[in-house]
Design an enzyme around this catalytic site. Structure first.
Site, PDB file in Angstrom:
ATOM      1  CG  HIS A 249     -39.798  52.646  -7.931  1.00 32.35           C
ATOM      2  ND1 HIS A 249     -41.116  52.737  -8.328  1.00 32.35           N
ATOM      3  CD2 HIS A 249     -39.088  53.330  -8.860  1.00 32.35           C
ATOM      4  CE1 HIS A 249     -41.194  53.420  -9.452  1.00 32.35           C
ATOM      5  NE2 HIS A 249     -39.978  53.805  -9.795  1.00 32.35           N
ATOM      6  CG  ASP A 294     -43.626  51.480  -6.288  1.00 30.17           C
ATOM      7  OD1 ASP A 294     -42.916  52.105  -5.469  1.00 30.17           O
ATOM      8  OD2 ASP A 294     -43.435  51.497  -7.518  1.00 30.17           O
ATOM      9  CB  SER A 390     -40.803  56.342 -11.443  1.00 34.45           C
ATOM     10  OG  SER A 390     -40.520  55.269 -12.293  1.00 34.45           O
ATOM     11  N   GLY A 391     -43.469  57.630 -10.061  1.00 34.58           N
ATOM     12  CA  GLY A 391     -43.970  58.432  -8.942  1.00 34.58           C
ATOM     13  C   GLY A 391     -44.956  59.498  -9.339  1.00 34.58           C
TER      14      GLY A 391
END
Length: 439
Positions: A249, A294, A390-391
């Protein structure tokens, strides 16, 4: 108007006597105080002199020997395999037993790391790095002799789990650069700036309502994924000298690899290392509505050199299953409150894994958690990853070797009760990662 005080002679004499007596005792106290100060200064000088002369220094040795009571397995050649990890732990525990008990100056032994397990006609060959601390005035030859004698003595008197061939044992002194290069062949190892191992217990703080990372080298696989001109967007984890894992994402709005850069270090500005992005691979089945699959890979245009500051994390064996309430750590440059600003300093959080059954309860995420997802946090909230993380990595410590078990994916707000963080479950994607990278 106040008149001056008048004293009788006898009374005045008594006061004068007491004053002289007081002066006498003041002189005694001053002398004692002076002697005490001199003694303290002397002790301090002695301590300083001791440490100047006897300042401890790290000594590294490469030990090689043959073990004859086990047979070689193919997975011993894969350093991220469960077989290699379990056998290495047994060997390292045995080395600790040899050098920590009945060893002259047993506190001098710090740690051992198995570098390689290779096949032999009569068993397996072991290559292991040994780390010691000794006064800087000590000679390498003298220390080597002590280590050899202790090792040979242990073979005679101790019941060891592995049968070691005495004639096969060799010990070679190596410098810190050689030691670091050898450890670089292994993943998931954290080192302090002084080239000493960093224990798992050193990391206890959180991202939301937490503090900055304590030192360089605590999370050396953490990277910042940045859009040129727009700054930090996501975290990522280094899994080789050219590849990183992150969340799909992160690239919803921009998939142009030429517009992204990667930085390493405990601060975004200034970075310790900076690289351009050459390739972005997004999972073919990624669904931005359900958050399934994801996961994405990023390849840098040039490799990084492993160091105390930059190091790869281990990828877990696909068979690894973490029990609920297992301690794991999440790191990132994200905000510390919902919708807050990105942090320039890397932060860390200890959270706990939560079972999929609990996470899928109606009052939690109501069936949204799939087999490729992993929940971690606390049901009461308070500690969590947040926007900008995120990530980034969710890592698990197995005997001071760190494994990437999750990728920060999604969640409802940050650190809310009954809304823990949701991570991409890395074990589910080991085959996919291997198909794209060969790792």
């Amino acid at each position: 108007m106040y008149a001056p005080l008048e004293f009788e002679d006898a009374h005045y004499s008594q006061i004068e006597y007491q004053r002289k007596q007081q002066q006498y005792w003041d002189s005694i106290r001053l002398a004692i105080f002076t002697l005490a100060i001199v003694a303290i200064i002397g002790i301090a000088i002695g301590i300083v002199a001791h440490f100047v002369v006897e300042d401890d220094k790290s000594f590294y040795f490469l030990a090689s020997y043959k073990v004859t009571n086990i047979k070689y397995r193919e997975n011993y050649g894969i350093r991220t395999s469960r077989e290699f990890a379990e056998r290495s732990h047994q060997i390292e525990r045995m080395m600790s037993r040899i050098f920590r008990r009945d060893f002259p100056g047993s506190s001098r032994f710090i740690k051992s790391h198995v570098i390689k397990i290779s096949p032999d006609e009569h068993g397996v060959n072991i290559l292991v790095v040994l780390m010691f601390r000794y006064p800087s005035t000590s000679s390498t030859a003298q220390i080597k002799k002590i280590i050899e004698n202790t090792f040979y003595q242990s073979l005679k008197i101790k019941q060891l789990p592995l049968t070691i061939s005495k004639p096969s044992f060799t010990l070679t002194s190596i410098d810190s650069k050689k030691m670091r290069n050898l450890l670089n062949s292994r993943c998931g190892i954290r080192m302090t700036p002084s080239n000493m191992p960093l224990p798992a217990s050193s990391s206890t703080q959180r991202i939301v309502q937490g503090r900055q990372t304590a030192m360089e080298g605590e999370w050396p696989w953490q990277a910042s994924l940045q859009l040129i001109g727009a700054g930090h967007q996501c975290g990522a984890s280094l899994i080789s000298n050219t590849w990183l894992l992150t969340a799909a994402h992160c690239f919803r709005r921009n998939k142009n690899s030429h517009q992204w850069i990667i930085t390493f270090g405990t601060t975004i500005i200034p970075p310790a290392v900076k690289r351009n992005v050459g390739k972005i691979i997004i999972h073919e089945k990624y669904d931005n509505k359900t958050n399934e699959h994801d996961i994405a890979l990023v390849q840098m245009t040039s490799r990084v050199e492993f160091s105390n500051v930059v190091q790869r994390v281990c990828l877990p064996d696909s068979s690894i299953k973490l029990r609920p309430k297992t301690s794991v750590f999440v790191t990132g440059f994200g905000s510390i409150v919902d919708d807050g600003p990105i942090q320039n300093n890397l932060r860390q959080a200890r959270v706990e894994t939560i079972s999929t059954d609990v996470c899928n309860r109606k009052d939690v995420y109501d069936g949204m958690i799939t087999s490729g997802m992993l929940c971690a946090g606390f049901m009461e909230g308070k500690v969590d990853a947040c926007k900008g993380d995120s990530g980034g990595p969710l890592v698990y410590d197995n005997r001071d070797i760190w494994y990437l078990v999750g990728i920060v994916s999604w969640g409802q707000s940050c650190a809310l009760p009954k809304k823990p963080g949701v991570y991409t479950r890395v074990t589910q994607y080991r085959a996919w990662i291997a198909s794209k990278t060969g790792i």
